[in-house]
Design an enzyme around this catalytic site. Structure first.
Site, PDB file in Angstrom:
ATOM      1  N   GLU A  47      14.267  11.139  77.802  1.00  0.00           N
ATOM      2  CA  GLU A  47      12.958  10.667  78.313  1.00  0.00           C
ATOM      3  C   GLU A  47      12.548   9.372  77.605  1.00  0.00           C
ATOM      4  O   GLU A  47      11.999   8.464  78.218  1.00  0.00           O
ATOM      5  CB  GLU A  47      11.903  11.760  78.112  1.00  0.00           C
ATOM      6  CG  GLU A  47      12.138  12.934  79.063  1.00  0.00           C
ATOM      7  CD  GLU A  47      11.112  14.043  78.877  1.00  0.00           C
ATOM      8  OE1 GLU A  47      11.029  14.562  77.750  1.00  0.00           O
ATOM      9  OE2 GLU A  47      10.405  14.369  79.834  1.00  0.00           O
ATOM     10  N   GLU A  67      15.702  20.963  79.596  1.00  0.00           N
ATOM     11  CA  GLU A  67      14.493  21.734  79.292  1.00  0.00           C
ATOM     12  C   GLU A  67      14.401  23.033  80.082  1.00  0.00           C
ATOM     13  O   GLU A  67      13.907  24.047  79.580  1.00  0.00           O
ATOM     14  CB  GLU A  67      13.233  20.888  79.575  1.00  0.00           C
ATOM     15  CG  GLU A  67      12.994  19.771  78.577  1.00  0.00           C
ATOM     16  CD  GLU A  67      13.724  18.481  78.915  1.00  0.00           C
ATOM     17  OE1 GLU A  67      14.690  18.518  79.708  1.00  0.00           O
ATOM     18  OE2 GLU A  67      13.336  17.434  78.380  1.00  0.00           O
TER      19      GLU A  67
HETATM   20  C1  LIG Z   1      -1.314  24.459  75.120  1.00  0.00           C
HETATM   21  C2  LIG Z   1       0.045  23.919  75.332  1.00  0.00           C
HETATM   22  C3  LIG Z   1       0.077  22.539  75.893  1.00  0.00           C
HETATM   23  C4  LIG Z   1       1.445  22.152  76.084  1.00  0.00           C
HETATM   24  C5  LIG Z   1       1.695  20.825  76.583  1.00  0.00           C
HETATM   25  C6  LIG Z   1       2.853  20.348  75.844  1.00  0.00           C
HETATM   26  C7  LIG Z   1       3.285  19.004  76.255  1.00  0.00           C
HETATM   27  C8  LIG Z   1       4.226  18.588  75.201  1.00  0.00           C
HETATM   28  C9  LIG Z   1       5.127  17.573  75.685  1.00  0.00           C
HETATM   29  C10 LIG Z   1       6.292  17.769  74.817  1.00  0.00           C
HETATM   30  C11 LIG Z   1       7.360  17.009  75.332  1.00  0.00           C
HETATM   31  C12 LIG Z   1       8.558  17.460  74.622  1.00  0.00           C
HETATM   32  C13 LIG Z   1       9.631  16.668  75.165  1.00  0.00           C
HETATM   33  C14 LIG Z   1      10.924  17.077  74.591  1.00  0.00           C
HETATM   34  C15 LIG Z   1      11.548  18.189  74.984  1.00  0.00           C
HETATM   35  C16 LIG Z   1      12.875  18.448  74.505  1.00  0.00           C
HETATM   36  O1  LIG Z   1      13.564  17.608  73.991  1.00  0.00           O
HETATM   37  S1  LIG Z   1      13.458  20.018  74.687  1.00  0.00           S
HETATM   38  C17 LIG Z   1      15.004  20.032  73.829  1.00  0.00           C
HETATM   39  C18 LIG Z   1      16.075  19.485  74.679  1.00  0.00           C
HETATM   40  N1  LIG Z   1      17.328  19.538  73.991  1.00  0.00           N
HETATM   41  C19 LIG Z   1      18.184  20.522  74.096  1.00  0.00           C
HETATM   42  O2  LIG Z   1      17.950  21.482  74.807  1.00  0.00           O
HETATM   43  C20 LIG Z   1      19.460  20.406  73.311  1.00  0.00           C
HETATM   44  C21 LIG Z   1      19.800  21.672  72.630  1.00  0.00           C
HETATM   45  N2  LIG Z   1      21.028  21.550  71.892  1.00  0.00           N
HETATM   46  C22 LIG Z   1      22.257  21.654  72.467  1.00  0.00           C
HETATM   47  O3  LIG Z   1      22.409  21.774  73.665  1.00  0.00           O
HETATM   48  C23 LIG Z   1      23.437  21.631  71.549  1.00  0.00           C
HETATM   49  O4  LIG Z   1      23.022  22.072  70.290  1.00  0.00           O
HETATM   50  C24 LIG Z   1      24.065  20.226  71.428  1.00  0.00           C
HETATM   51  C25 LIG Z   1      23.041  19.199  71.031  1.00  0.00           C
HETATM   52  C26 LIG Z   1      24.730  19.854  72.764  1.00  0.00           C
HETATM   53  C27 LIG Z   1      25.165  20.261  70.320  1.00  0.00           C
HETATM   54  O5  LIG Z   1      26.066  21.302  70.601  1.00  0.00           O
HETATM   55  P1  LIG Z   1      27.154  21.732  69.486  1.00  0.00           P
HETATM   56  O6  LIG Z   1      27.841  20.540  69.011  1.00  0.00           O
HETATM   57  O7  LIG Z   1      27.964  22.833  70.097  1.00  0.00           O
HETATM   58  O8  LIG Z   1      26.322  22.274  68.250  1.00  0.00           O
HETATM   59  P2  LIG Z   1      25.353  23.529  68.158  1.00  0.00           P
HETATM   60  O9  LIG Z   1      26.030  24.595  67.380  1.00  0.00           O
HETATM   61  O10 LIG Z   1      24.796  23.886  69.491  1.00  0.00           O
HETATM   62  O11 LIG Z   1      24.144  22.906  67.315  1.00  0.00           O
HETATM   63  C28 LIG Z   1      24.281  22.585  65.938  1.00  0.00           C
HETATM   64  C29 LIG Z   1      23.034  23.011  65.217  1.00  0.00           C
HETATM   65  O12 LIG Z   1      21.944  22.220  65.697  1.00  0.00           O
HETATM   66  C30 LIG Z   1      20.881  23.059  66.162  1.00  0.00           C
HETATM   67  N3  LIG Z   1      20.209  22.356  67.262  1.00  0.00           N
HETATM   68  C31 LIG Z   1      20.777  21.669  68.234  1.00  0.00           C
HETATM   69  N4  LIG Z   1      19.850  21.120  69.029  1.00  0.00           N
HETATM   70  C32 LIG Z   1      18.654  21.484  68.526  1.00  0.00           C
HETATM   71  C33 LIG Z   1      17.313  21.237  68.911  1.00  0.00           C
HETATM   72  N5  LIG Z   1      17.011  20.475  69.967  1.00  0.00           N
HETATM   73  N6  LIG Z   1      16.336  21.754  68.166  1.00  0.00           N
HETATM   74  C34 LIG Z   1      16.605  22.523  67.073  1.00  0.00           C
HETATM   75  N7  LIG Z   1      17.861  22.792  66.649  1.00  0.00           N
HETATM   76  C35 LIG Z   1      18.874  22.283  67.382  1.00  0.00           C
HETATM   77  C36 LIG Z   1      21.582  24.312  66.610  1.00  0.00           C
HETATM   78  O13 LIG Z   1      20.692  25.391  66.639  1.00  0.00           O
HETATM   79  C37 LIG Z   1      22.652  24.451  65.549  1.00  0.00           C
HETATM   80  O14 LIG Z   1      22.025  24.978  64.399  1.00  0.00           O
HETATM   81  P3  LIG Z   1      22.784  26.022  63.485  1.00  0.00           P
HETATM   82  O15 LIG Z   1      23.111  27.186  64.362  1.00  0.00           O
HETATM   83  O16 LIG Z   1      21.792  26.371  62.437  1.00  0.00           O
HETATM   84  O17 LIG Z   1      24.016  25.346  62.993  1.00  0.00           O
END
Ligand SMILES: CCCCCCCCCCCCC/C=C/C(=O)SCCNC(=O)CCNC(=O)[C@H](O)C(C)(C)COP(=O)(O)OP(=O)(O)OC[C@H]1O[C@@H](n2cnc3c(N)ncnc32)[C@H](O)[C@@H]1OP(=O)(O)O
Length: 663
Positions: A47, A67
């Site tokens: 984004e 998301e």
């Molecule tokens: C009253 C309420 C009002 C509400 C209004 C709210 C409005 C707010 C607006 C807010 C706008 C927000 C906008 C943003 C939104 C987002 O970004 S949502 C997140 C989107 N991203 C994802 O979904 C990515 C998730 N991650 C993955 O798909 C994979 O991890 C990867 C990046 C493709 C990497 O894969 P791989 O190499 O296989 O490694 P993994 O083992 O999966 O990951 C390694 C460790 O990293 C941790 N991790 C990965 N991504 C995240 C993350 N996004 N957040 C936190 N942690 C993450 C993962 O858990 C692993 O951790 P460990 O297991 O501890 O090793």
């Protein structure tokens, strides 16, 4: 690399500057801003890039708006900018599926302006210098009209119908379509307002909590541990180069395909010539279809077929997938132990038999583990890696790593009847049968479970997998036998309530879809369209009359609570027994292996959401009404968790540890 917002922060206070105004400020800037994308740009990361005036990606980069998989929508303008940039159809595809796309695909969509094999930042800087004096008005995506095909209303209707059908009660995919529809039909500012409203609903929803829990649960299962104290980070796997599969029935074929597709050399053994030829043809077809889908060459040359078990002498790991019969499996393990290298890992694809009994047949019982695949084995993501009392951490680590290499989500579990998945399935199936005895129909029970989110209700699932499978197991257990004195099937076996309904159907040759009759009727054997069967309804009436059972009105709540809570209760027993290390293991097994709806997080997370005290209270209620059904008796761990104030699921392991130490 930007994997988007920190998912852990969603439940509480989010740190950092608010993303939406920041993206607006970048887009409104008078100087060109070029995004250099390396690694990944997901969610908020993409984004942010969409707020920039240009996007340059490395050829190995991946981008996406995942998301929806977290129960959200792209809420920082992504749902409004992406359709304006790449058009409604492509944006709907990316936003409703959450799939990641390669840089090449992103270029094709027009999502990025250029891809490079060199240093992306250097290329982006040069690019910025080149466009520095060009006007930016045409580069601000929020000002673009939304590109819609002429039949856009029809498109939205079709996508909405598809999403409703496949979402099985999940709300985020529907909100995603609504947000993109706002982009297509409203000016940008109003679209942003709609995006905000929809996001606010999703953000605090139970489904988002469940999906975000499940994201971390999937990763937690890789950090396995055994009651002996052996762990993932202290147990090194041994490399596997060549594997063998013994027995080329449905499971053996799928396992062979999964191994070959992942690049392993495989020796595939089937002792009967005719079956071997059939299997070879089926496996080649599966490999060819899979390769065509993925645009690669089929891995046909990875497999050597043989009829003789001697041909596995030099492999590093064997997966036995012969018929589910202990005597036969024991014989195979004896032969394998004599034929294979002493260091070869010997694994069984049993779906519930005792791994220890197999290990005892071999010279090196520490190298024996279960590798329980799910049908179809080349498609289903789940693998239960089962350790027996003698299995070494080396064997578990090796099986877990092999599972990962062939694309499975592997969960290490202890050795007991049915392991985790099938052990929990037993009380669930049992309750479904009891509900029929008490007045429900298969259609009603299935409808309730499908409304909850299962892809198929218990009876449709049973018809698909074949009623004869469970019948054979019950016969082997001495359960599916008529009462010798009356010849009538009794409703009490081994001191517990038992429903012989499934056995009676099998005795009539009603094995499900394959025979065209089961809990439902089908147009012909093999057909998949289940229709209610009047014969079955009369059969149930007669059965109830014969056993003096008075049918009563069973409502939606009773079906759901009895089926799900009895299964959850067994899940708590499994945790208490140390068969699963934590609730995440059970939840991952149920979502990947048994089509538990992911937006409910898994059975144990669902129990936490419902409230452990409520689950306990309802189990007590049903157990009082059915004291001859032990699976309804609330287990010790559930009581203990409630007595400890029902801690959040992340804290259960502490209570489990205490309960286990007292045993
Ligand atoms: C009253 C309420 C009002 C509400 C209004 C709210 C409005 C707010 C607006 C807010 C706008 C927000 C906008 C943003 C939104 C987002 O970004 S949502 C997140 C989107 N991203 C994802 O979904 C990515 C998730 N991650 C993955 O798909 C994979 O991890 C990867 C990046 C493709 C990497 O894969 P791989 O190499 O296989 O490694 P993994 O083992 O999966 O990951 C390694 C460790 O990293 C941790 N991790 C990965 N991504 C995240 C993350 N996004 N957040 C936190 N942690 C993450 C993962 O858990 C692993 O951790 P460990 O297991 O501890 O090793």
């Amino acid at each position: 690399m930007h994997s988007g917002a920190d998912i852990k922060e969603f439940g509480g206070q989010m740190s950092g500057p608010p993303l939406i105004p920041m993206i607006h400020a970048i887009e409104a800037a008078s100087k060109p801003v070029v995004a250099a994308i390396e690694g990944i740009a997901l969610g908020g990361g993409l984004e942010l890039a969409l707020g920039c005036h240009y996007r340059i990606a490395h050829s190995k980069a991946r981008v996406g708006l995942p998301e929806v998989t977290l129960g959200l929508l792209p809420g920082a303008g992504g749902s409004q900018r992406l359709p304006r940039l790449i058009g409604v159809p492509a944006a709907l595809d990316l936003i409703t599926t959450g799939r990641h796309v390669t840089a090449a695909e992103a270029l094709k969509f027009g999502l990025v302006d250029q891809i490079t094999d060199h240093n992306t930042v250097n290329v982006a800087v040069k690019f910025a210098q080149r466009v520095a004096d060009q006007p930016l008005d045409a580069r601000r995506i929020s000002t673009y009209p939304c590109l819609c095909p002429s039949d856009v209303a029809v498109l939205f209707e079709e996508v909405m119908q598809r999403v409703r059908r496949t979402a099985r009660g999940a709300i985020a995919p529907i909100a995603c379509v609504q947000a993109v529809r706002a982009a297509a039909t409203l000016p940008y500012n109003q679209g942003m307002e709609r995006e905000r409203e929809l996001m606010a609903t999703l953000f605090t929803s139970g489904q988002a909590r469940a999906l975000q829990y499940f994201f971390f649960a999937q990763r937690a299962v890789g950090r396995w541990s055994m009651p002996s104290g052996a762990r993932w980070d202290t147990s090194k796997p041994r490399p596997v180069h060549k594997a063998a599969v013994i027995g080329l029935g449905t499971m053996g074929r799928g396992i062979t395909v999964a191994l070959a597709q992942a690049g392993f050399s495989v020796v595939a053994v089937e002792t009967q010539e005719k079956q071997l030829m059939e299997a070879k043809q089926a496996i080649s077809g599966m490999l060819e279809r899979g390769a065509k889908r993925r645009g690669v060459a089929p891995a046909l040359d990875k497999i050597n077929y043989g009829r003789n078990i001697q041909s596995v002498a030099d492999v590093d790991l064997v997966i036995e997938a012969v018929f589910e019969d202990m005597a036969l499996k024991k014989k195979v393990f004896q032969q394998l132990s004599a034929v294979c290298k002493p260091s070869t890992f010997l694994c069984s694809n049993t779906s519930g038999l005792d791994i220890d009994q197999l290990a005892c047949q071999t010279r090196n019982p520490e190298l024996v583990v279960g590798m329980h695949f799910f049908a179809p084995a080349h498609v289903m993501k789940l693998l239960e890696v089962v350790y027996g009392p003698k299995s070494s951490p080396l064997a578990v680590a090796t099986a877990m790593q092999l599972g990962k290499k062939i694309g499975k989500v592997s969960v290490a579990v202890g050795n007991c009847r049915g392991f985790v998945g099938n052990r929990m399935l037993k009380p669930y199936l049992e309750q479904a049968l009891f509900l029929l005895e008490e007045g429900a129909t298969p259609e009603f029970v299935d409808q309730v479970l499908e409304e909850f989110g299962f892809a198929m209700g218990v009876f449709r699932m049973s018809d698909l997998s074949g009623l004869d499978v469970g019948w054979k197991v019950r016969m082997a257990d001495g359960l599916a036998m008529p009462d010798p004195t009356t010849g009538q099937p009794t409703r009490l076996r081994q001191g517990r309530r038992y429903s012989p309904l499934g056995d009676l159907l099998c005795e009539q040759g009603r094995f499900g879809q394959k025979t065209g009759r089961g809990w439902y009727q089908y147009d012909k054997p093999g057909s998949q369209v289940a229709k209610p069967d009047p014969w079955l309804h009369s059969f149930l009436d007669e059965y109830r009359a014969r056993h003096a059972l008075v049918a009563h009105r069973i409502d939606h709540q009773e079906v759901l609570e009895r089926c799900l809570y009895s299964m959850i209760n067994e899940g708590f027993r499994i945790l208490e027994d140390g068969i699963a290390a934590g609730p995440e293991d059970i939840d991952v097994i149920y979502v990947f292996g048994y089509s538990w709806p992911r937006h409910h997080g898994g059975p144990m997370f669902y129990a936490a959401t419902v409230g452990l005290n409520k689950v306990l209270e309802r189990l007590e209620h049903y157990y009082q009404a059915h004291p001859d059904v032990p699976s309804l008796q609330p287990c010790h761990l559930l009581r203990k968790l409630v007595a400890s104030g029902s801690p959040p699921i992340q804290k259960w392991r502490e209570v489990i540890k205490k309960v286990r130490s007292q045993l």
